[in-house]
Design a protein around this motif. Structure first.
Motif, PDB file in Angstrom:
ATOM      1  N   VAL A   1       6.802  -7.878 -22.025  1.00  0.00           N
ATOM      2  CA  VAL A   1       5.884  -9.014 -22.130  1.00  0.00           C
ATOM      3  C   VAL A   1       6.671 -10.298 -22.388  1.00  0.00           C
ATOM      4  O   VAL A   1       6.384 -11.352 -21.799  1.00  0.00           O
ATOM      5  N   VAL A   2       7.681 -10.205 -23.250  1.00  0.00           N
ATOM      6  CA  VAL A   2       8.520 -11.372 -23.535  1.00  0.00           C
ATOM      7  C   VAL A   2       9.182 -11.873 -22.250  1.00  0.00           C
ATOM      8  O   VAL A   2       9.219 -13.079 -21.989  1.00  0.00           O
ATOM      9  N   GLN A   3       9.672 -10.928 -21.441  1.00  0.00           N
ATOM     10  CA  GLN A   3      10.310 -11.303 -20.178  1.00  0.00           C
ATOM     11  C   GLN A   3       9.303 -11.957 -19.228  1.00  0.00           C
ATOM     12  O   GLN A   3       9.620 -12.929 -18.532  1.00  0.00           O
ATOM     13  N   GLN A   4       8.071 -11.420 -19.193  1.00  0.00           N
ATOM     14  CA  GLN A   4       7.040 -11.995 -18.328  1.00  0.00           C
ATOM     15  C   GLN A   4       6.686 -13.417 -18.777  1.00  0.00           C
ATOM     16  O   GLN A   4       6.488 -14.314 -17.950  1.00  0.00           O
ATOM     17  N   LEU A   5       6.597 -13.601 -20.092  1.00  0.00           N
ATOM     18  CA  LEU A   5       6.311 -14.935 -20.622  1.00  0.00           C
ATOM     19  C   LEU A   5       7.434 -15.910 -20.238  1.00  0.00           C
ATOM     20  O   LEU A   5       7.179 -17.065 -19.881  1.00  0.00           O
ATOM     21  N   HIS A   6       8.651 -15.412 -20.297  1.00  0.00           N
ATOM     22  CA  HIS A   6       9.810 -16.252 -19.949  1.00  0.00           C
ATOM     23  C   HIS A   6       9.791 -16.610 -18.464  1.00  0.00           C
ATOM     24  O   HIS A   6       9.994 -17.778 -18.079  1.00  0.00           O
ATOM     25  N   SER A   7       9.541 -15.609 -17.619  1.00  0.00           N
ATOM     26  CA  SER A   7       9.564 -15.851 -16.170  1.00  0.00           C
ATOM     27  C   SER A   7       8.453 -16.802 -15.733  1.00  0.00           C
ATOM     28  O   SER A   7       8.579 -17.502 -14.727  1.00  0.00           O
ATOM     29  N   ARG A   8       7.352 -16.838 -16.488  1.00  0.00           N
ATOM     30  CA  ARG A   8       6.243 -17.741 -16.159  1.00  0.00           C
ATOM     31  C   ARG A   8       6.419 -19.112 -16.800  1.00  0.00           C
ATOM     32  O   ARG A   8       5.554 -19.984 -16.662  1.00  0.00           O
ATOM     33  N   GLY A   9       7.475 -19.271 -17.532  1.00  0.00           N
ATOM     34  CA  GLY A   9       7.718 -20.550 -18.184  1.00  0.00           C
ATOM     35  C   GLY A   9       6.860 -20.781 -19.410  1.00  0.00           C
ATOM     36  O   GLY A   9       6.718 -21.919 -19.871  1.00  0.00           O
ATOM     37  N   LEU A  10       6.302 -19.714 -19.927  1.00  0.00           N
ATOM     38  CA  LEU A  10       5.414 -19.836 -21.093  1.00  0.00           C
ATOM     39  C   LEU A  10       6.156 -19.693 -22.417  1.00  0.00           C
ATOM     40  O   LEU A  10       5.661 -20.123 -23.459  1.00  0.00           O
ATOM     41  N   LEU A  11       7.337 -19.085 -22.399  1.00  0.00           N
ATOM     42  CA  LEU A  11       8.091 -18.832 -23.630  1.00  0.00           C
ATOM     43  C   LEU A  11       8.986 -20.023 -23.960  1.00  0.00           C
ATOM     44  O   LEU A  11       9.811 -20.434 -23.145  1.00  0.00           O
ATOM     45  N   LYS A  12       8.819 -20.556 -25.143  1.00  0.00           N
ATOM     46  CA  LYS A  12       9.634 -21.667 -25.624  1.00  0.00           C
ATOM     47  C   LYS A  12      10.409 -21.214 -26.858  1.00  0.00           C
ATOM     48  O   LYS A  12      10.063 -20.212 -27.485  1.00  0.00           O
ATOM     49  N   THR A  13      11.443 -21.953 -27.192  1.00  0.00           N
ATOM     50  CA  THR A  13      12.222 -21.655 -28.403  1.00  0.00           C
ATOM     51  C   THR A  13      11.968 -22.744 -29.427  1.00  0.00           C
ATOM     52  O   THR A  13      12.122 -23.938 -29.134  1.00  0.00           O
TER      53      THR A  13
ATOM     54  N   GLN B   1      -5.872 -16.501 -29.854  1.00  0.00           N
ATOM     55  CA  GLN B   1      -4.516 -16.619 -29.309  1.00  0.00           C
ATOM     56  C   GLN B   1      -4.226 -15.506 -28.309  1.00  0.00           C
ATOM     57  O   GLN B   1      -3.648 -15.741 -27.236  1.00  0.00           O
ATOM     58  N   LEU B   2      -4.632 -14.291 -28.646  1.00  0.00           N
ATOM     59  CA  LEU B   2      -4.394 -13.146 -27.763  1.00  0.00           C
ATOM     60  C   LEU B   2      -5.036 -13.368 -26.397  1.00  0.00           C
ATOM     61  O   LEU B   2      -4.392 -13.216 -25.352  1.00  0.00           O
ATOM     62  N   PHE B   3      -6.309 -13.722 -26.382  1.00  0.00           N
ATOM     63  CA  PHE B   3      -7.019 -13.913 -25.119  1.00  0.00           C
ATOM     64  C   PHE B   3      -6.453 -15.112 -24.355  1.00  0.00           C
ATOM     65  O   PHE B   3      -6.348 -15.085 -23.124  1.00  0.00           O
ATOM     66  N   HIS B   4      -6.109 -16.168 -25.085  1.00  0.00           N
ATOM     67  CA  HIS B   4      -5.548 -17.373 -24.469  1.00  0.00           C
ATOM     68  C   HIS B   4      -4.252 -17.034 -23.724  1.00  0.00           C
ATOM     69  O   HIS B   4      -4.063 -17.444 -22.570  1.00  0.00           O
ATOM     70  N   ILE B   5      -3.364 -16.294 -24.376  1.00  0.00           N
ATOM     71  CA  ILE B   5      -2.071 -15.967 -23.766  1.00  0.00           C
ATOM     72  C   ILE B   5      -2.258 -15.035 -22.575  1.00  0.00           C
ATOM     73  O   ILE B   5      -1.610 -15.195 -21.533  1.00  0.00           O
ATOM     74  N   LEU B   6      -3.148 -14.053 -22.711  1.00  0.00           N
ATOM     75  CA  LEU B   6      -3.405 -13.134 -21.596  1.00  0.00           C
ATOM     76  C   LEU B   6      -3.889 -13.895 -20.361  1.00  0.00           C
ATOM     77  O   LEU B   6      -3.455 -13.624 -19.234  1.00  0.00           O
ATOM     78  N   LEU B   7      -4.795 -14.836 -20.583  1.00  0.00           N
ATOM     79  CA  LEU B   7      -5.293 -15.638 -19.457  1.00  0.00           C
ATOM     80  C   LEU B   7      -4.167 -16.482 -18.856  1.00  0.00           C
ATOM     81  O   LEU B   7      -4.055 -16.610 -17.630  1.00  0.00           O
ATOM     82  N   ALA B   8      -3.320 -17.054 -19.723  1.00  0.00           N
ATOM     83  CA  ALA B   8      -2.200 -17.862 -19.241  1.00  0.00           C
ATOM     84  C   ALA B   8      -1.221 -17.028 -18.419  1.00  0.00           C
ATOM     85  O   ALA B   8      -0.558 -17.540 -17.512  1.00  0.00           O
TER      86      ALA B   8
ATOM     87  N   TRP C   1      -9.021 -10.624 -16.539  1.00  0.00           N
ATOM     88  CA  TRP C   1      -9.891  -9.673 -17.239  1.00  0.00           C
ATOM     89  C   TRP C   1      -9.951  -9.939 -18.747  1.00  0.00           C
ATOM     90  O   TRP C   1     -10.794  -9.369 -19.445  1.00  0.00           O
ATOM     91  N   ALA C   2      -9.086 -10.798 -19.253  1.00  0.00           N
ATOM     92  CA  ALA C   2      -9.142 -11.129 -20.685  1.00  0.00           C
ATOM     93  C   ALA C   2     -10.480 -11.754 -21.057  1.00  0.00           C
ATOM     94  O   ALA C   2     -10.893 -11.715 -22.219  1.00  0.00           O
TER      95      ALA C   2
END
Length: 610
Positions: free
Chosen positions: A311-323, A388-395, A400-401
């Motif tokens: 999931v962390v990798q998917q967030l990173h590949s979508r540009g959603l993961l920040k540091t 937060q959970l539903f928001h991130i899933l949709l992002a 289906w979230a």
């Protein structure tokens, strides 16, 4: 039954207004009854017809009501039509009401009563995943804490999805009762309405709380005590290590190290984790059995810690993961993209967090079980987590979230036992059984039974459930032993007493009840009032399915019990002619069936004697 009359009235309206009869079903409802008060059977809301565009939305609504009422003709089914305030009232033929409402109970269709209602045609039936999870709540002092949600001392908050699922190595706390019975009710309700229900117990068996326990056991644990009283000893260790960690940074570091070892699958840490998990699951299965709760699947956070990295990798590949400045991995939840609202999904040391594993779990559930909806039940303080959970899933692109739902509940105040304020669920169940057994022994009406303790257990649990379900789930309520166990008030004991009394009446008259009965012998207002109340059963189930609140069904059943109590006095079976006795037994048998079915949906096991 109700659907026959509702459909007949809807057809009449459809012909008059040249519309499909289906358009009128949502606007028709059974009229609530009051003791000894004659009322119409159904009412039609003119406002609803205006909103739906069936009638013009302009003009005087009362003139519109009276005008439509005057155009509707009586017939062999509907014997009276009258205009009220914005409502048209319909009274159906009394003999036909008795015949149609009691007909299913002579055809072995007791359990299907009202479930074929046209009201349920709008439900989007499919696969519902009910995920049972536990919330760990931070409390500063056991000796003074008198408010329970679902918790024991913890270094962080856990969330809980649709029921009980405690963290491993922790005893079932009294607060687990609320989440367990709510989740069980939702699963039961969905199942009876034709959904395919998957009941999953999702254990809190991963995370920093286990890091604390693992580090604490190496310092405070004793294998001999673990053999003697496994979960009690683990609980004592957990309390001790939490106190130590409050002022000892070395202990917190040891906990972080242990959790990192666990995530890296180091054998010693994994072995200890497996031992604690097996101990805990064995204990929980015993408690679930007492509550009559079962699961199709046992899962847990540990099943998803590898997927969490994906999931962390998917967030990173979508540009959603920040540091963040602290080096943690975060997702920006702000609408403007200015990092004013973020959710942390990765610690600075690279280990995952609870929400990261929750994201992985939700994605995995959808891939494995293809659910149409997933229901989360937690205390109301957890709303932000699920937002937060539903928001991130949709992002992440998971539409289906939108079909994931959080059902919040409030706190239980003052749940104590005589042994003190530190309450475990088994202590509560034991005390409910003991108090109920005492009350039964003191009552002059208690019947002889093979296993009085088992009856006391079932009735005691009924009392716990009904006290919890009387009000809105999101409201806090004060726990009251004495009021909860009253036999005469609106309690679970009253439900059980009424059911047992009806079962006794049926047993005493075996051979009297017949397949065919004379409806004209049940035209007393007492009989009619019970049947009018039963007209509302499908509406109550439908309303419960809309908002997942058990209060509608609880209040319906309590009202039914009060009406039955009046009927017991006014409609005696003993001493009546055979025809009259047969008719009255059919009425009481039907009421008993609906009462028992409703109780089972609530998670209550009806007793036949008490």
């Amino acid at each position: 039954m109700a659907c026959f009359f509702r459909r007949t009235i809807a057809a009449k309206l459809g012909r008059t207004l040249q519309q499909s009869e289906d358009a009128f079903i949502p606007a028709l409802s059974a009229v609530p009854v009051f003791k000894k008060q004659q009322t119409a059977d159904f009412k039609l809301s003119i406002s609803t017809l205006r909103i739906r565009g069936i009638l013009p939305s302009s003009g005087d609504i009362q003139l519109q009501t009276e005008g439509l009422a005057s155009r509707l003709e009586q017939d062999s089914v509907v014997e009276d039509i009258s205009a009220g305030r914005g409502m048209i009232n319909f009274k159906v033929n009394r003999k036909l009401l008795v015949q149609k409402m009691l007909e299913p109970f002579g055809k072995d269709e007791d359990e299907k009563f009202a479930l074929n209602s046209e009201l349920f045609n709008t439900l989007k039936r499919g696969t519902t995943l009910v995920e049972y999870r536990y919330v760990s709540v931070c409390i500063s002092s056991f000796s003074t804490c008198n408010v329970f949600t679902c918790g024991l001392p913890s270094v962080r908050m856990n969330e809980f999805l649709c029921c009980s699922s405690p963290n491993i190595a922790k005893k079932f706390h009294a607060g687990h009762l609320r989440s367990t019975i709510i989740g069980n009710f939702i699963a039961n309700l969905k199942q009876c309405l034709g959904y395919d229900v998957i009941r999953m117990n999702y254990l809190g068996d991963w995370g920093m709380q286990f890091g604390l326990l693992g580090a604490g056991f190496s310092k405070f644990g004793c294998q001999e005590k673990l053999k003697q009283n496994p979960l009690q000893h683990l609980f004592e260790v957990y309390v001790q290590v939490n106190k130590e960690a409050e002022h000892n940074e070395d202990m917190m570091q040891a906990a972080r190290d242990f959790f990192r070892q666990l995530e890296q699958h180091e054998s010693e840490a994994v072995s200890l984790w497996q031992q604690f998990r097996e101990i805990t699951v064995d204990e929980y299965q015993h408690v679930y059995k007492r509550l009559g709760v079962h699961f199709d699947i046992y899962s847990g956070e540990s099943f998803h810690h590898h997927q969490a990295q994906e999931v962390v990798q998917q967030l990173h590949s979508r540009g959603l993961l920040k540091t963040s400045e602290k080096g943690t991995g975060v997702v920006d939840l702000s609408s403007t993209g200015d990092m004013s609202s973020v959710c942390t999904v990765l610690r600075s040391d690279g280990t995952t967090l609870y929400i990261t594993r929750d994201l992985a779990a939700a994605i995995d559930r959808k891939e494995k079980y293809h659910f149409d909806e997933m229901i989360y039940v937690t205390d109301k303080s957890q709303a932000n987590h699920f937002h937060q959970l539903f928001h991130i899933l949709l992002a992440m692109g998971h539409s289906w979230a939108d079909r994931c739902e959080h059902v919040p509940f409030g706190l239980v105040l003052g749940m104590n036992t005589r042994r003190g304020e530190v309450v475990f669920l088994e202590d509560v169940l034991d005390e409910a059984r003991a108090r109920m057994l005492h009350n039964m022994n003191q009552s002059k009406t208690t019947k002889e039974m093979d296993n009085p303790e088992d009856t006391a257990e079932k009735v005691g649990i009924s009392a716990l459930i009904v006290q919890d379900f009387r009000g809105a789930l999101q409201s806090d309520y004060k726990f009251d032993w004495d009021r909860m166990l009253q036999a005469q008030g609106d309690t679970g004991v009253f439900l059980q007493y009424t059911h047992a009394r009806l079962r006794s009446l049926i047993r005493r008259n075996e051979g009297v009840e017949a397949v065919i009965f004379d409806p004209s012998l049940l035209l007393e207002q007492t009989s009619i009032t019970i049947l009018q109340h039963l007209l509302r059963y499908d509406e109550v189930l439908y309303q419960s399915a809309q908002d997942l609140q058990p209060k509608h069904l609880v209040n319906f059943l309590l009202k039914l019990c009060h009406l039955i109590a009046s009927a017991h006095r006014e409609l005696p079976v003993k001493g009546s002619s055979q025809d009259v006795a047969q008719a009255r037994l059919r009425l009481f048998s039907g009421a008993c069936s609906v009462l028992a079915n409703g109780m089972r949906i609530l998670g209550i096991t009806p007793v036949d004697k008490m």
